[in-house]
Design a protein around this motif. Structure first.
Motif, PDB file in Angstrom:
ATOM      1  N   MET A 120       0.982  -1.282  -0.106  1.00 15.35           N
ATOM      2  CA  MET A 120       0.106   0.030   0.027  1.00 15.35           C
ATOM      3  C   MET A 120       0.928   1.192   0.008  1.00 15.35           C
ATOM      4  O   MET A 120       0.645   2.503  -0.792  1.00 15.35           O
ATOM      5  CB  MET A 120      -1.009   0.076   1.215  1.00 15.35           C
ATOM      6  N   LEU A 121       1.990   1.254   0.784  1.00 12.18           N
ATOM      7  CA  LEU A 121       2.671   2.374   0.816  1.00 12.18           C
ATOM      8  C   LEU A 121       3.528   2.737  -0.703  1.00 12.18           C
ATOM      9  O   LEU A 121       3.434   3.838  -0.965  1.00 12.18           O
ATOM     10  CB  LEU A 121       3.848   2.187   2.012  1.00 12.18           C
ATOM     11  N   VAL A 122       4.036   1.579  -0.925  1.00 15.57           N
ATOM     12  CA  VAL A 122       4.610   1.749  -2.476  1.00 15.57           C
ATOM     13  C   VAL A 122       3.629   2.203  -3.295  1.00 15.57           C
ATOM     14  O   VAL A 122       4.089   3.147  -4.367  1.00 15.57           O
ATOM     15  CB  VAL A 122       5.363   0.602  -2.760  1.00 15.57           C
TER      16      VAL A 122
ATOM     17  N   ASP B 133      15.478   9.929   8.092  1.00 17.50           N
ATOM     18  CA  ASP B 133      16.212   9.107   7.274  1.00 17.50           C
ATOM     19  C   ASP B 133      15.517   7.858   7.038  1.00 17.50           C
ATOM     20  O   ASP B 133      16.209   7.070   6.174  1.00 17.50           O
ATOM     21  CB  ASP B 133      17.261   8.804   8.138  1.00 17.50           C
ATOM     22  N   GLY B 134      14.169   7.361   7.362  1.00 15.20           N
ATOM     23  CA  GLY B 134      13.615   6.365   6.889  1.00 15.20           C
ATOM     24  C   GLY B 134      13.160   6.419   5.619  1.00 15.20           C
ATOM     25  O   GLY B 134      13.970   6.623   4.542  1.00 15.20           O
ATOM     26  N   LEU B 135      11.829   6.461   5.121  1.00 14.02           N
ATOM     27  CA  LEU B 135      11.318   6.560   3.829  1.00 14.02           C
ATOM     28  C   LEU B 135      11.146   8.148   3.493  1.00 14.02           C
ATOM     29  O   LEU B 135      10.912   8.505   2.446  1.00 14.02           O
ATOM     30  CB  LEU B 135       9.853   5.962   3.813  1.00 14.02           C
ATOM     31  N   GLY B 136      11.348   8.980   4.418  1.00 11.13           N
ATOM     32  CA  GLY B 136      11.401  10.341   4.370  1.00 11.13           C
ATOM     33  C   GLY B 136       9.997  11.229   3.913  1.00 11.13           C
ATOM     34  O   GLY B 136       9.855  12.080   2.968  1.00 11.13           O
ATOM     35  N   LEU B 137       9.144  10.522   4.339  1.00 12.31           N
ATOM     36  CA  LEU B 137       7.750  10.849   4.136  1.00 12.31           C
ATOM     37  C   LEU B 137       7.485  12.443   4.849  1.00 12.31           C
ATOM     38  O   LEU B 137       8.102  12.640   5.517  1.00 12.31           O
ATOM     39  CB  LEU B 137       6.600  10.148   4.638  1.00 12.31           C
TER      40      LEU B 137
ATOM     41  N   GLU C 193       9.534  -5.235  -0.829  1.00  6.14           N
ATOM     42  CA  GLU C 193      10.621  -6.043  -0.152  1.00  6.14           C
ATOM     43  C   GLU C 193      11.723  -5.044   0.413  1.00  6.14           C
ATOM     44  O   GLU C 193      12.526  -5.438   1.464  1.00  6.14           O
ATOM     45  CB  GLU C 193      11.155  -7.006  -0.851  1.00  6.14           C
ATOM     46  N   GLN C 194      12.108  -3.722  -0.037  1.00  6.06           N
ATOM     47  CA  GLN C 194      13.006  -3.099   0.511  1.00  6.06           C
ATOM     48  C   GLN C 194      12.878  -2.069   1.487  1.00  6.06           C
ATOM     49  O   GLN C 194      13.548  -1.364   2.119  1.00  6.06           O
ATOM     50  CB  GLN C 194      13.409  -2.031  -0.568  1.00  6.06           C
ATOM     51  N   ILE C 195      11.477  -2.187   2.088  1.00  7.58           N
ATOM     52  CA  ILE C 195      11.182  -1.512   3.166  1.00  7.58           C
ATOM     53  C   ILE C 195      11.259  -2.396   4.287  1.00  7.58           C
ATOM     54  O   ILE C 195      10.606  -3.592   4.453  1.00  7.58           O
ATOM     55  CB  ILE C 195       9.602  -1.136   3.191  1.00  7.58           C
TER      56      ILE C 195
END
Length: 71
Positions: free
Chosen positions: A14-16, A37-41, A26-28
């Motif tokens: 859902m995020l992707v 520094d995570g997904l940068g949302l 799979e990269q999350i």
């Protein structure tokens, strides 16, 4: 696959999809932060995530405080 792993996989997809991230689910990492520094949302992304969670999983995040705790 455990129910927890299955749910995590669905959330990552859902995020992707919703955020059009340039990565695969799979990269999350399971412990990866959504912000900084995570997904940068950013704040607009968070609104998309909340709307996606509510629609996809039938949950309701009713206040900013609840959203901060959950996300």
């Amino acid at each position: 696959m455990t129910p927890r792993e299955e749910l995590a996989g669905k959330i990552k997809v859902m995020l992707v999809t919703k955020l059009r991230l340039k990565m695969t689910p799979e990269q999350i990492g399971n412990d990866q932060s959504l912000f900084g520094d995570g997904l940068g949302l950013d704040s607009i992304d968070v609104l998309e995530v909340v709307a996606g969670l509510e629609k996809e999983f039938g949950v309701a995040i009713q206040s900013q405080e609840e959203g901060q705790r959950v996300l």
